[in-house]
Motif scaffolding. Structure first.
Motif, short mmCIF file in Angstrom:
data_model
loop_
_atom_site.label_atom_id
_atom_site.label_comp_id
_atom_site.label_asym_id
_atom_site.label_seq_id
_atom_site.Cartn_x
_atom_site.Cartn_y
_atom_site.Cartn_z
N ASP A 64 0.81 -1.22 0.00
CA ASP A 64 0.00 0.00 0.00
C ASP A 64 0.84 1.27 0.00
OD1 ASP A 64 1.07 -0.12 2.52
OD2 ASP A 64 -0.84 -0.04 3.60
N GLY A 65 2.17 1.12 -0.06
CA GLY A 65 3.06 2.27 -0.10
C GLY A 65 3.51 2.77 1.26
N HIS A 66 3.01 2.18 2.35
CA HIS A 66 3.40 2.62 3.68
C HIS A 66 4.72 1.97 4.10
CE1 HIS A 66 -0.88 3.84 3.88
NE2 HIS A 66 -0.43 4.73 4.75
N VAL A 67 5.53 2.75 4.83
CA VAL A 67 6.80 2.25 5.33
C VAL A 67 6.53 1.24 6.45
CG1 VAL A 67 8.98 2.87 6.44
CG2 VAL A 67 7.97 4.39 4.72
N LEU A 68 7.19 0.09 6.36
CA LEU A 68 6.97 -0.99 7.32
C LEU A 68 7.95 -0.92 8.48
CD1 LEU A 68 6.36 -3.94 4.82
CD2 LEU A 68 4.67 -2.45 5.92
N GLY A 69 7.62 -1.63 9.55
CA GLY A 69 8.43 -1.60 10.75
C GLY A 69 9.48 -2.69 10.78
N VAL A 70 10.18 -2.77 11.89
CA VAL A 70 11.26 -3.74 12.09
C VAL A 70 10.72 -5.16 11.89
CG1 VAL A 70 12.80 -4.73 13.83
CG2 VAL A 70 12.55 -2.25 13.64
N GLY A 71 11.44 -5.93 11.08
CA GLY A 71 11.10 -7.33 10.88
C GLY A 71 10.02 -7.60 9.86
N GLU A 72 9.34 -6.55 9.38
CA GLU A 72 8.27 -6.75 8.40
C GLU A 72 8.85 -6.80 7.00
OE1 GLU A 72 4.20 -4.90 9.66
OE2 GLU A 72 5.74 -3.34 9.91
N THR A 73 8.35 -7.72 6.19
CA THR A 73 8.88 -7.92 4.84
C THR A 73 8.10 -7.11 3.82
OG1 THR A 73 9.70 -10.14 5.35
CG2 THR A 73 9.32 -9.63 3.03
N GLY A 74 8.80 -6.43 2.97
CA GLY A 74 8.20 -5.65 1.90
C GLY A 74 9.25 -5.32 0.86
N GLU A 75 8.92 -4.38 -0.04
CA GLU A 75 9.88 -4.01 -1.07
C GLU A 75 11.00 -3.15 -0.49
OE1 GLU A 75 10.20 -1.98 -5.51
OE2 GLU A 75 8.60 -1.35 -4.16
N ILE A 76 12.23 -3.45 -0.87
CA ILE A 76 13.38 -2.66 -0.45
C ILE A 76 13.47 -1.43 -1.35
CG2 ILE A 76 15.89 -2.62 -0.16
CD1 ILE A 76 15.71 -5.74 -0.01
N ARG A 77 13.54 -0.26 -0.72
CA ARG A 77 13.74 0.99 -1.46
C ARG A 77 14.95 1.71 -0.90
NH1 ARG A 77 7.60 3.27 -2.74
NH2 ARG A 77 6.77 1.25 -3.46
N VAL A 78 15.73 2.33 -1.77
CA VAL A 78 17.01 2.89 -1.36
C VAL A 78 17.22 4.27 -1.96
CG1 VAL A 78 18.07 0.61 -1.11
CG2 VAL A 78 18.23 1.79 -3.29
N ARG A 79 17.95 5.09 -1.25
CA ARG A 79 18.44 6.35 -1.83
C ARG A 79 19.72 6.73 -1.10
NH1 ARG A 79 14.15 10.98 0.40
NH2 ARG A 79 14.95 11.01 2.55
N GLY A 80 20.48 7.59 -1.74
CA GLY A 80 21.75 8.02 -1.16
C GLY A 80 22.56 8.75 -2.20
N PRO A 81 23.74 9.23 -1.84
CA PRO A 81 24.55 9.98 -2.79
C PRO A 81 25.03 9.15 -3.97
CG PRO A 81 25.76 9.56 -0.75
CD PRO A 81 24.33 9.17 -0.50
N GLN A 82 25.00 7.80 -3.85
CA GLN A 82 25.40 6.94 -4.97
C GLN A 82 24.24 6.61 -5.91
OE1 GLN A 82 24.91 6.07 -1.65
NE2 GLN A 82 25.89 4.08 -1.40
N LEU A 83 23.08 7.21 -5.68
CA LEU A 83 21.93 6.93 -6.55
C LEU A 83 22.18 7.46 -7.96
CD1 LEU A 83 19.03 5.73 -6.41
CD2 LEU A 83 18.22 8.07 -6.00
N PHE A 84 21.74 6.70 -8.95
CA PHE A 84 22.00 7.05 -10.35
C PHE A 84 21.30 8.34 -10.76
CE2 PHE A 84 18.22 5.18 -12.85
CZ PHE A 84 17.38 5.18 -11.75
#
Length: 535
Positions: free
Chosen positions: A360-380
């Motif tokens: 549903d697009g909501h950020v999940l808590g500790v131990g909950e499985t969902g899609e990994i999303r990432v960002r940082g200075p190395q992002l393309f």
């Protein structure tokens, strides 16, 4: 000591603070000119000063050949000091470089060079028995305005470095295009900057606590973003690389032993080969100076880290997570527990962030499985094909990886599966859709789907689930591979397993639910569908 170097030496655990790759190369050579940058399989030792000088000479040679700021240069070369010097030389000129993995062939190289608008393609005459020069000529005949340069030992273009214009100073300018095989059949061009690649290397440096005393195995292809990252972490902290253009388990292991490697790499195929060699020789640890064996790029059996600690040395496996779009977003640390080494991919650093998101697009808590999303200075900086940018990032600027995972209470990442239809075999992405598109042309096949199944040697193997055209004369693995050899599909993508079925069930939308098939064949092999372990 120059003012720039004084600033670069606001040294943190992340090494020099240089923001462009050419400046990083200069700063490192000024700081530790006589320290060893690399030793190769031929016994050649190269210092940081010699590496900088070679890069400057190659830059001058390319300028004499007509390469200028903004030109796109594709190169498909094996790992060597010269290949690395070329990559630095191109940053010095301000060209946009496009490293191409050596295993790619004419169909893929033609697609890539045409899409990036390459002015020059640099290849060896041959590598591992394949005629790259002939392939490059074939590509040149099909791609407008493409020049080809064939280089071998001693044939590199060099010139007077005094003729080089001022270097590029914008660390965020797009200067790199890497290609990745994702969930679509066509490879995707991924744009990066010097600053982003240096940030990726810093994550590795910080989390692994690298120092100038480390000696790191560099057997990953230098044309891979991970190969470039290892070059950069050597420049950041001044450690040495132990490199070879070809991975031969015995020769490479002996090279690492002789030169007292502290970080053994890099990935499941390498680790399994070393474990076998340790058993054959009856030697443990095989690498007496090892701090850890590096992992990442594919799944691994839970017991592998403990076996690695016992048989290879060090703390076992320290693994990292990333992709071409966001390399080295996490790495483990030497202080992780044995359990964490076994199953986790580490934590972010250097400004990186990881979150887990539910359907549903909501950020999940500790131990909950969902899609990994990432960002940082190395992002393309986006894809070469702008149509692929749509939806790649979410509304908060996080990259949608398509991978499934969870975070523990300390923010440590565990990867559990994938949403995307990609098989990772020997650290290489294989599009299941691409393999399926070719298999449907086999006259012995009525219907087919391709899935990935866990493999202790390669991480995953390609499995084709086939409905025969004639059940009385079904296709075999040998017949399928024979058919594929008549196509342009790269041999590394060929199925390694064939499963015959009467029908392929589809859901209400006409889609085959591959997760159900995968669970079915995992169960048939006596594996737990949830963990892929023996039940």
């Amino acid at each position: 000591m120059s003012d720039n170097l004084t600033k670069a030496l606001s040294e943190s655990p992340a090494g020099l603070s240089s923001t462009t790759i050419w400046q990083l190369t200069q700063d490192r050579a000024e700081l530790t000119p006589d320290a060893e940058f690399a030793v190769d399989e031929h016994g050649r030792h190269v210092t940081f000063a010699a590496f900088r000088d070679l890069a400057a000479e190659v830059a001058a040679g390319l300028i004499e050949r007509g390469i200028r700021h903004g030109d796109v240069v594709s190169w498909q070369l094996p790992t060597s000091v010269e290949s690395m010097a070329l990559s630095v030389a191109l940053t010095r000129i301000g060209a946009v470089q496009n490293p191409i993995i050596p295993m790619l062939r004419a169909t893929e190289v033609e697609f890539i060079t045409r899409q990036v608008g390459a002015r020059l393609l640099i290849v060896p005459s041959s590598y591992r028995g394949f005629d790259h020069a002939a392939m490059a000529k074939q590509v040149q005949d099909r791609v407008d305005s493409l020049d080809v340069l064939v280089v071998d030992d001693g044939d590199w273009p060099v010139g007077d470095p005094g003729s080089i214009p001022e270097p590029r100073t914008d660390p965020d300018a797009v200067g790199w295009i890497f290609y990745t095989s994702g969930s679509t059949a066509a490879p995707k061009g991924v744009k990066h900057s010097d600053a982003g690649l240096i940030a990726a290397a810093r994550t590795f440096v910080v989390n692994l606590e690298l120092t100038e005393a480390d000696r790191l195995a560099e057997f990953v292809p230098v044309a891979h973003v991970g190969g470039i990252a290892h070059m950069l972490d050597a420049l950041l902290v001044g450690h040495a690389l132990i490199m070879s253009a070809v991975f031969d388990p015995v020769a490479c292991a002996d090279l690492l032993i002789e030169h007292e490697a502290t970080l053994i790499g890099s990935g499941l195929p390498f680790t399994n080969a070393y474990l076998q060699l340790s058993a054959e020789r009856g030697v443990a640890p095989l690498f007496p100076h090892s701090r850890a064996t590096l992992g990442g790029g594919s799944g691994r059996p839970p017991g592998l880290s403990a076996a690695t600690a016992e048989r290879l040395g060090g703390v076992g496996i320290i693994s990292g997570y990333g992709m071409t779009e966001c390399p080295y977003i996490t790495w483990g640390t030497p202080h992780d527990t044995a359990e964490q080494h076994a199953v986790y991919e580490g934590i972010p650093s250097s400004g990186g962030e990881v979150r887990i998101v539910g359907p549903d697009g909501h950020v999940l808590g500790v131990g909950e499985t969902g899609e990994i999303r990432v960002r940082g200075p190395q992002l393309f900086h986006g894809y070469v094909d702008p149509a692929l940018d749509d939806g790649a990032l979410d509304e908060d600027g996080f990259f949608r990886t398509g991978d499934l995972g969870h975070l523990d209470a300390d923010g440590r990442l565990g990867v559990t599966g994938r949403l995307k239809d990609v098989i990772i075999r020997k650290m290489e992405n294989i599009s299941a859709q691409e393999v399926e598109a070719v298999l449907v042309g086999d006259p012995a096949i009525a219907d087919v789907v391709v899935i990935g199944l866990p493999d202790e040697v390669s991480g995953e193997r390609v499995c084709a689930v086939v409905v025969p055209q004639d059940p009385a004369a079904p296709p075999t693995l040998e017949s399928v591979r024979a058919h594929l050899r008549t196509t342009t599909l790269n041999v590394r993508k060929f199925p390694e397993q064939i499963e015959l079925v009467d029908t392929l069930a589809r859901n209400s939308l006409g889609k085959i639910v591959k997760s159900d098939l995968r669970q079915r064949f995992l169960a048939a092999e006596g594996l737990d569908p949830k963990t892929s372990e023996k039940s």
